[in-house]
Design an enzyme around this catalytic site. Structure first.
Site, mmCIF file in Angstrom:
data_model
loop_
_atom_site.group_PDB
_atom_site.id
_atom_site.type_symbol
_atom_site.label_atom_id
_atom_site.label_comp_id
_atom_site.label_asym_id
_atom_site.label_seq_id
_atom_site.Cartn_x
_atom_site.Cartn_y
_atom_site.Cartn_z
ATOM 1 N N LYS A 1 51.269 20.515 53.958
ATOM 2 C CA LYS A 1 51.009 21.032 55.567
ATOM 3 C C LYS A 1 50.792 22.346 55.394
ATOM 4 C CE LYS A 1 54.084 21.811 59.521
ATOM 5 N NZ LYS A 1 55.575 21.440 60.262
ATOM 6 N N LYS B 1 54.864 22.714 52.246
ATOM 7 C CA LYS B 1 54.429 23.422 53.608
ATOM 8 C C LYS B 1 54.341 24.888 53.243
ATOM 9 C CE LYS B 1 56.175 24.673 58.235
ATOM 10 N NZ LYS B 1 57.351 24.451 59.036
ATOM 11 N N ASP C 1 62.356 20.265 57.092
ATOM 12 C CA ASP C 1 61.451 21.175 56.400
ATOM 13 C C ASP C 1 62.392 22.273 55.868
ATOM 14 O OD1 ASP C 1 59.618 19.996 57.877
ATOM 15 O OD2 ASP C 1 58.316 21.560 58.671
#
Length: 224
Positions: free
Chosen positions: A185, A156, A93
């Site tokens: 996400k 995300k 990430d």
């Protein structure tokens, strides 16, 4: 939705400053029991986490790059990515450089993401954190465009370090803007079955949820 279907959409994490090896072991045990798809730790623990999960099918080792602020120099982020891959990370990430984004330095932001993602190609799934609680709607959608252009697997929505709620309506805007071009996400402020189901029903594919809330959500679905 069945509990195992929900768990397969949930990433749990131990990425707070105070988290220790004991906390990581606890997260791994919860992931084994409930089949949460991903466990995230801070980078110094990635090798340990990878070893713990090596025989746990369907649960992946995750870690961040440039966490939590995103403003590390590109060279530092690249080195961090190299070391994470060496330590067995399976899901990476990357925190976008939000200050550069807000400053309109889009070539810098995109170039950095492409460099990091090129290292991970074929080795790890990549999500880019755009920290929507710091962005206007216009900035948020521009960030989404850059992530889609970068070649990442997911957008995300946050690190969970910036205060805010589940941002359901703002995430709906992201989903409508991106369509099927990239997976989403949602992370930060997701605490209830209601939050989880609203996001799942709009097509969000993953959610980052704190361990306590993740377990409560799966248990509540099992009771239904």
């Amino acid at each position: 939705m069945l509990p195992d279907e929900a768990a397969a959409m949930i990433d749990i994490s131990t990425v707070r400053t105070q988290h220790t090896l004991s906390d990581i072991r606890e997260a791994v045990e919860y992931a084994r029991k409930y089949r949460f798809i991903n466990v995230h730790t801070l980078p110094c623990w990635t090798a340990v986490l990878s070893e713990m999960l090596k025989d746990v099918e369907g649960v992946y080792a995750g870690a961040p790059v440039g966490f939590p602020g995103g403003a590390h120099k590109t060279e530092v982020k690249l080195l961090e990515a190299v070391e994470l891959l060496k330590d067995g990370v399976q899901e990476m990430d990357i925190v976008m450089n939000i200050g550069k984004l807000k400053n309109g330095e889009y070539d810098y932001v995109l170039g950095e993401l492409k460099e990091i993602i090129s290292l991970a190609k074929g080795k790890a799934l990549v999500k880019v954190i755009i920290e929507i609680n710091t962005l206007t709607d216009e900035e948020m959608l521009k960030a989404c465009d850059l992530v889609m252009e970068s070649g990442a697997d997911f957008i995300k929505t946050g690190t969970g370090w910036v205060p805010g709620d589940a941002n359901i309506e703002r995430i709906r805007k992201i989903k409508e803007h991106c369509g099927d071009r990239i997976r989403i996400k949602a992370a930060g402020g997701i605490r209830t079955v209601d939050d989880f189901m609203k996001l799942a029903e709009m097509g969000v594919e993953r959610m980052g949820i704190n361990m306590k809330s993740a377990v409560e959500i799966v248990q509540a679905l099992a009771e239904k």
